[in-house]
Design a protein around this motif. Sequence first.
Motif, PDB file in Angstrom:
ATOM      1  N   ALA A 548       0.820  -1.226   0.000  1.00 32.38           N
ATOM      2  CA  ALA A 548       0.000   0.000   0.000  1.00 32.38           C
ATOM      3  C   ALA A 548       0.844   1.261   0.000  1.00 32.38           C
ATOM      4  N   ILE A 549       2.084   1.180  -0.482  1.00 38.21           N
ATOM      5  CA  ILE A 549       2.907   2.383  -0.634  1.00 38.21           C
ATOM      6  C   ILE A 549       2.596   3.004  -1.992  1.00 38.21           C
ATOM      7  N   PRO A 550       2.215   4.278  -2.044  1.00 37.89           N
ATOM      8  CA  PRO A 550       1.923   4.930  -3.331  1.00 37.89           C
ATOM      9  C   PRO A 550       3.222   5.205  -4.092  1.00 37.89           C
ATOM     10  N   THR A 551       3.675   4.220  -4.846  1.00 33.27           N
ATOM     11  CA  THR A 551       5.000   4.296  -5.457  1.00 33.27           C
ATOM     12  C   THR A 551       5.131   5.463  -6.434  1.00 33.27           C
ATOM     13  N   THR A 552       4.077   5.773  -7.157  1.00 33.57           N
ATOM     14  CA  THR A 552       4.144   6.903  -8.099  1.00 33.57           C
ATOM     15  C   THR A 552       4.390   8.201  -7.352  1.00 33.57           C
ATOM     16  N   ARG A 553       3.634   8.406  -6.283  1.00 33.87           N
ATOM     17  CA  ARG A 553       3.815   9.628  -5.503  1.00 33.87           C
ATOM     18  C   ARG A 553       5.187   9.657  -4.843  1.00 33.87           C
ATOM     19  N   VAL A 554       5.647   8.508  -4.382  1.00 32.21           N
ATOM     20  CA  VAL A 554       6.965   8.454  -3.743  1.00 32.21           C
ATOM     21  C   VAL A 554       8.055   8.848  -4.739  1.00 32.21           C
ATOM     22  N   LYS A 555       7.952   8.364  -5.976  1.00 39.08           N
ATOM     23  CA  LYS A 555       8.946   8.715  -6.992  1.00 39.08           C
ATOM     24  C   LYS A 555       8.968  10.222  -7.239  1.00 39.08           C
ATOM     25  N   LEU A 556       7.792  10.799  -7.402  1.00 36.32           N
ATOM     26  CA  LEU A 556       7.727  12.245  -7.660  1.00 36.32           C
ATOM     27  C   LEU A 556       8.209  13.041  -6.456  1.00 36.32           C
ATOM     28  N   GLN A 557       7.918  12.569  -5.251  1.00 36.79           N
ATOM     29  CA  GLN A 557       8.427  13.241  -4.057  1.00 36.79           C
ATOM     30  C   GLN A 557       9.949  13.175  -3.986  1.00 36.79           C
ATOM     31  N   THR A 558      10.500  12.045  -4.410  1.00 39.00           N
ATOM     32  CA  THR A 558      11.960  11.911  -4.437  1.00 39.00           C
ATOM     33  C   THR A 558      12.569  12.921  -5.397  1.00 39.00           C
ATOM     34  N   PHE A 559      12.002  13.040  -6.596  1.00 37.55           N
ATOM     35  CA  PHE A 559      12.492  14.027  -7.550  1.00 37.55           C
ATOM     36  C   PHE A 559      12.332  15.437  -6.998  1.00 37.55           C
ATOM     37  N   MET A 560      11.195  15.719  -6.370  1.00 36.43           N
ATOM     38  CA  MET A 560      10.959  17.059  -5.848  1.00 36.43           C
ATOM     39  C   MET A 560      11.963  17.411  -4.751  1.00 36.43           C
ATOM     40  N   PHE A 561      12.201  16.488  -3.833  1.00 40.91           N
ATOM     41  CA  PHE A 561      13.139  16.728  -2.741  1.00 40.91           C
ATOM     42  C   PHE A 561      14.548  16.954  -3.284  1.00 40.91           C
ATOM     43  N   SER A 562      14.948  16.095  -4.212  1.00 39.62           N
ATOM     44  CA  SER A 562      16.264  16.258  -4.833  1.00 39.62           C
ATOM     45  C   SER A 562      16.354  17.585  -5.579  1.00 39.62           C
ATOM     46  N   GLY A 563      15.274  17.959  -6.276  1.00 43.31           N
ATOM     47  CA  GLY A 563      15.269  19.230  -6.998  1.00 43.31           C
ATOM     48  C   GLY A 563      15.376  20.423  -6.077  1.00 43.31           C
ATOM     49  N   CYS A 564      14.762  20.346  -4.901  1.00 46.19           N
ATOM     50  CA  CYS A 564      14.892  21.444  -3.927  1.00 46.19           C
ATOM     51  C   CYS A 564      16.351  21.638  -3.504  1.00 46.19           C
ATOM     52  N   LEU A 565      17.032  20.532  -3.244  1.00 52.50           N
ATOM     53  CA  LEU A 565      18.443  20.633  -2.853  1.00 52.50           C
ATOM     54  C   LEU A 565      19.285  21.191  -3.993  1.00 52.50           C
ATOM     55  N   ALA A 566      19.038  20.722  -5.219  1.00 55.25           N
ATOM     56  CA  ALA A 566      19.769  21.262  -6.366  1.00 55.25           C
ATOM     57  C   ALA A 566      19.422  22.730  -6.587  1.00 55.25           C
ATOM     58  N   GLY A 567      18.157  23.109  -6.323  1.00 56.50           N
ATOM     59  CA  GLY A 567      17.767  24.509  -6.443  1.00 56.50           C
ATOM     60  C   GLY A 567      18.493  25.398  -5.454  1.00 56.50           C
ATOM     61  N   LEU A 568      18.651  24.926  -4.226  1.00 54.11           N
ATOM     62  CA  LEU A 568      19.438  25.673  -3.239  1.00 54.11           C
ATOM     63  C   LEU A 568      20.874  25.830  -3.708  1.00 54.11           C
ATOM     64  N   ALA A 569      21.443  24.764  -4.272  1.00 49.75           N
ATOM     65  CA  ALA A 569      22.808  24.849  -4.806  1.00 49.75           C
ATOM     66  C   ALA A 569      22.888  25.867  -5.931  1.00 49.75           C
ATOM     67  N   GLY A 570      21.867  25.929  -6.791  1.00 55.82           N
ATOM     68  CA  GLY A 570      21.867  26.894  -7.881  1.00 55.82           C
ATOM     69  C   GLY A 570      21.832  28.322  -7.383  1.00 55.82           C
ATOM     70  N   ALA A 571      21.024  28.596  -6.354  1.00 55.70           N
ATOM     71  CA  ALA A 571      20.964  29.941  -5.793  1.00 55.70           C
ATOM     72  C   ALA A 571      22.311  30.352  -5.204  1.00 55.70           C
ATOM     73  N   LEU A 572      22.933  29.441  -4.457  1.00 51.70           N
ATOM     74  CA  LEU A 572      24.246  29.751  -3.887  1.00 51.70           C
ATOM     75  C   LEU A 572      25.287  29.943  -4.991  1.00 51.70           C
ATOM     76  N   TYR A 573      25.184  29.149  -6.044  1.00 52.99           N
ATOM     77  CA  TYR A 573      26.159  29.210  -7.133  1.00 52.99           C
ATOM     78  C   TYR A 573      26.162  30.591  -7.785  1.00 52.99           C
ATOM     79  N   VAL A 574      24.975  31.101  -8.101  1.00 59.43           N
ATOM     80  CA  VAL A 574      24.910  32.380  -8.800  1.00 59.43           C
ATOM     81  C   VAL A 574      25.309  33.528  -7.878  1.00 59.43           C
ATOM     82  N   VAL A 575      25.091  33.382  -6.572  1.00 53.94           N
ATOM     83  CA  VAL A 575      25.508  34.431  -5.630  1.00 53.94           C
ATOM     84  C   VAL A 575      27.024  34.436  -5.478  1.00 53.94           C
ATOM     85  N   VAL A 576      27.630  33.256  -5.402  1.00 53.85           N
ATOM     86  CA  VAL A 576      29.096  33.190  -5.295  1.00 53.85           C
ATOM     87  C   VAL A 576      29.745  33.696  -6.572  1.00 53.85           C
ATOM     88  N   LEU A 577      29.221  33.252  -7.730  1.00 54.15           N
ATOM     89  CA  LEU A 577      29.813  33.630  -9.016  1.00 54.15           C
ATOM     90  C   LEU A 577      29.403  35.031  -9.443  1.00 54.15           C
TER      91      LEU A 577
END
Length: 713
Positions: A548-577
């Motif tokens: 009963a694990i909603p695997t589709t939702r879990v996959k999208l949540q995984t992508f979303m969580f990873s994207g948030c971390l990459a988004g934070l890295a992008g914001a820091l990157y443009v501020v440093v550069l």
Amino acid sequence: MIRQLRGNRTAQVVAAAVALYLVTYPMPGSPLPERMPVGVVTQGIVYGTSYALIGMGLILIYRTTRIVNFAYGAMGAMAGSVAVGMYVGKQANWFVCMLVAVVFGVVIGGLTDILVVRRFARSSRLVLTVATIGLAQLMGAFGFAFLVNLIGSTKFIGNLDTPLSSSFTVRPYLIRGDHVLLLALAPLLLAGLAWFMLRTSTGRAVRAAAENNDRALLLGVPVKRLQTVVWAIAGGLSALTYVLTVPFIGVNPQPGVSASAILPGLAVAVIARFKSFPVALAAGLGTGVAEWTIRWNVTAESVFDVTFLVVILVALLLQRDKSTRAETGESSWDAAGLLKPIPDVLRRVREVQIAKWVLIGAGALVLIWLPTHAKPSESVLLSFAIIWALVAVSLVVLTGWGGNISLGQFGIVGVSAMVAGGLMENWNVDLFVAIAGAMAAGAAVAVLIGLPALRIKGLYLAVTTLAFAVALDSYFLNPNNFPSWVPGRVVRPVLWKRFDLGDQRTMFFFCVAALGLSLLVVRRVRGTRAGRAMIGTRDNERAAGAMAIPTTRVKLQTFMFSGCLAGLAGALYVVVLTNAGQGTFNPAMSLQVFSFAVIGGLSSISGAISGVFLFRLADYLVNKYSGGSAAVALQQGLTGTGLLFILYFLPGGLWQLAHRIRDAYLRWVANRHGLVVPSLVADKRVDVDLTDNEEALEDHAEDETEVISGALS
């Protein structure tokens, strides 16, 4: 060929689009572009033929080994660099140089199978595919060394004047003899490959071994020898493709793995489902004509990279998913990378607590000492190392925990950097608002990539993310295409009127704080039900769905969580550069950070971060004491070698070795205090015959009860 096209939904869609173009062209108001001159179509056919050859080489390897060979282009470039170096630097005969390149390519392909592929025979297809990324980096470094030594220069080489350079005009372009040779050889190569795979006993044995290796061995098929033959043929084909196209494409003798060079071939192979050579030829020709149609009608630069991305997405989404886990390479990351936590019974023991705080204190001292003793330029490099570590953490979430391999993570970083930079430059928003916007953008882009992942699995998803990274860098971050999207100058703010981020050391500590908060959140999520669902979906999606694990939702949540971390890295990157643009987020960076994370330990946060820091330090030392293109080549060679070494000897990464040392220390502590820790010992030996002694059986049962009770307590 007609029968194969009928069974290919993607080919049917392409054929329908061509028919629509031919039918609606005379109609007024048609949205389709005008019909191109014959010379434009001819150029498309020439380049499309080269794409078809690359695609056929990828298909050949896939049908043999069930992997996507990301080193295919590097195999040809390494052999072709010898031919170009001999011709330009030593003035050798061009046809002799071509023959030398093909022979060298055959040798490279055979050695690749013997020295690398066979070593990963027991590994998952996903691990072997990642090994080809390390191979590509290593071969790129060798190719650079060969070419520079032969020609004595690192300058770009344009069109080569070969004995076939004489040309005639097909308006508006010139057609060279090199073009004609390519067009003449491609059908012969197609016919030869098809005959080899379909009509010969060797080809049938190769296909049988690819379908079921163990059964082929039982039937007496010499699997290893046949696989070496196929890799040798693929190496020769890659080298031949390179020397056929280099006279009119040119060569850039710079080290680096060009993801864009292999992208058209990947698009062709995906359309052909990594199966059909005739469909690959038709897809290559169609892709080439489409590319030059766009070149003729669209003024935007590098728009054809977006075309390849769209072609790959459409081709994968239109295909019916009949593939197996072996064919897609889908599998959880190697089990050796799953590192155990410290047992609860030992966490509060004095020796363990002392070791823990000593390590924490040493890490804190290093973080404080480095920026205070570093030059401002070195502080910037330290900030970038922290940002790369944050990108590696996002890969741990997406690949190590979610099982979705991404080779375009810096593409998400680039989108987020554009959003954060645009908000700060054009709208003068607060830094933290810009960071929130960048994280939202990263999550949105990651979900958009993740939606196809519901149908696209394993290796195919890696191809898609790589195509996304190429398109972002060459097209969307191109200031000639979207000048308002690319941040020109981002001013670092002063936080709370006390912390001036314009100071490099302050900026470094801000990046450290962002990484620290991210790690707290990631570790917290890992311990929740959502984190356990993520791991369960990765290991066995069907079993997770049955629970009963909603695997589709879990996959999208995984992508979303990873994207948030990459988004934070992008914001820091443009501020440093303080800016961003074309080349800032080169696709090679995505391959590098993925390699660093794998080397450190892709299933471990600490391991991935350690891998990034280790190789960023190596980059700094190499550039400091070497410099220039040689430094890049050396760094690339070290990364490729390290990746291959780690994948073979330590599948869990360097952090796996660190955990072995830690477990040895914990066993010493447990023995010192007389504690029984089941997770640190494989079994508890009993030196009596349990089958003949009932009393011994009872004692053994009591021992097991004590062990279980100790674990539960």
